[in-house]
Design a protein around this motif. Structure first.
Motif, PDB file in Angstrom:
ATOM      1  N   ALA A  71       0.813  -1.219   0.000  1.00  0.00           N
ATOM      2  CA  ALA A  71       0.000   0.000   0.000  1.00  0.00           C
ATOM      3  C   ALA A  71       0.846   1.267   0.000  1.00  0.00           C
ATOM      4  O   ALA A  71       0.523   2.225  -0.715  1.00  0.00           O
ATOM      5  CB  ALA A  71      -0.943  -0.004   1.200  1.00  0.00           C
ATOM      6  N   ASP A  72       1.943   1.299   0.755  1.00  0.00           N
ATOM      7  CA  ASP A  72       2.767   2.504   0.798  1.00  0.00           C
ATOM      8  C   ASP A  72       3.433   2.781  -0.547  1.00  0.00           C
ATOM      9  O   ASP A  72       3.585   3.934  -0.960  1.00  0.00           O
ATOM     10  CB  ASP A  72       3.800   2.445   1.934  1.00  0.00           C
ATOM     11  CG  ASP A  72       4.761   1.270   1.832  1.00  0.00           C
ATOM     12  OD1 ASP A  72       4.335   0.188   1.362  1.00  0.00           O
ATOM     13  OD2 ASP A  72       5.927   1.417   2.239  1.00  0.00           O
ATOM     14  N   VAL A  73       3.777   1.727  -1.282  1.00  0.00           N
ATOM     15  CA  VAL A  73       4.375   1.891  -2.607  1.00  0.00           C
ATOM     16  C   VAL A  73       3.318   2.378  -3.595  1.00  0.00           C
ATOM     17  O   VAL A  73       3.564   3.284  -4.390  1.00  0.00           O
ATOM     18  CB  VAL A  73       5.017   0.569  -3.096  1.00  0.00           C
ATOM     19  CG1 VAL A  73       5.536   0.700  -4.520  1.00  0.00           C
ATOM     20  CG2 VAL A  73       6.132   0.140  -2.145  1.00  0.00           C
ATOM     21  N   ARG A  74       2.113   1.778  -3.550  1.00  0.00           N
ATOM     22  CA  ARG A  74       1.017   2.221  -4.430  1.00  0.00           C
ATOM     23  C   ARG A  74       0.701   3.690  -4.195  1.00  0.00           C
ATOM     24  O   ARG A  74       0.505   4.455  -5.144  1.00  0.00           O
ATOM     25  CB  ARG A  74      -0.236   1.376  -4.195  1.00  0.00           C
ATOM     26  CG  ARG A  74      -0.113  -0.053  -4.664  1.00  0.00           C
ATOM     27  CD  ARG A  74      -1.452  -0.777  -4.706  1.00  0.00           C
ATOM     28  NE  ARG A  74      -2.268  -0.624  -3.524  1.00  0.00           N
ATOM     29  CZ  ARG A  74      -2.294  -1.465  -2.495  1.00  0.00           C
ATOM     30  NH1 ARG A  74      -1.537  -2.550  -2.503  1.00  0.00           N
ATOM     31  NH2 ARG A  74      -3.085  -1.253  -1.467  1.00  0.00           N
ATOM     32  N   LYS A  75       0.692   4.095  -2.943  1.00  0.00           N
ATOM     33  CA  LYS A  75       0.390   5.496  -2.624  1.00  0.00           C
ATOM     34  C   LYS A  75       1.496   6.414  -3.147  1.00  0.00           C
ATOM     35  O   LYS A  75       1.221   7.453  -3.738  1.00  0.00           O
ATOM     36  CB  LYS A  75       0.225   5.667  -1.113  1.00  0.00           C
ATOM     37  CG  LYS A  75      -0.182   7.047  -0.707  1.00  0.00           C
ATOM     38  CD  LYS A  75      -0.409   7.152   0.792  1.00  0.00           C
ATOM     39  CE  LYS A  75      -0.789   8.575   1.158  1.00  0.00           C
ATOM     40  NZ  LYS A  75      -0.983   8.753   2.585  1.00  0.00           N
ATOM     41  N   ALA A  76       2.739   6.037  -2.947  1.00  0.00           N
ATOM     42  CA  ALA A  76       3.861   6.866  -3.386  1.00  0.00           C
ATOM     43  C   ALA A  76       3.889   7.008  -4.910  1.00  0.00           C
ATOM     44  O   ALA A  76       4.271   8.056  -5.431  1.00  0.00           O
ATOM     45  CB  ALA A  76       5.183   6.272  -2.886  1.00  0.00           C
TER      46      ALA A  76
END
Length: 80
Positions: free
Chosen positions: A16-21
């Motif tokens: 999720a943190d990669v998708r958001k970034a």
């Protein structure tokens, strides 16, 4: 550092943190660019092809579809 596990079908879930970034959502396209053996670059491919219009300026000469087909056929014949 984020990590993911590959499933038996070769799929991964992007954390999720990669998708958001990267500002990616379900249905968005990504590309894997080979940099060197064992190393890839993960690139978001969200730019529509229409954004490339005009990137190289106006063509010096216009070409008809028939001329394009003839050039393709000529190069194909050379390859044989």
């Amino acid at each position: 550092m984020s990590a993911a596990t590959i499933t038996s079908k070769g799929q991964i879930t992007i954390p999720a943190d990669v998708r958001k970034a990267l500002s990616v959502n379900a249905g968005d396209r990504v590309e894997f660019v080979s940099l060197e053996p064992g190393k890839f670059l993960f690139v978001v491919a969200k730019t529509p092809v229409t954004d490339l219009k005009g990137l190289f300026g106006k063509p010096k000469k216009t070409v008809t579809i028939d001329e394009m087909n003839a050039a393709i056929a000529a190069k194909g014949a050379e390859a044989r």
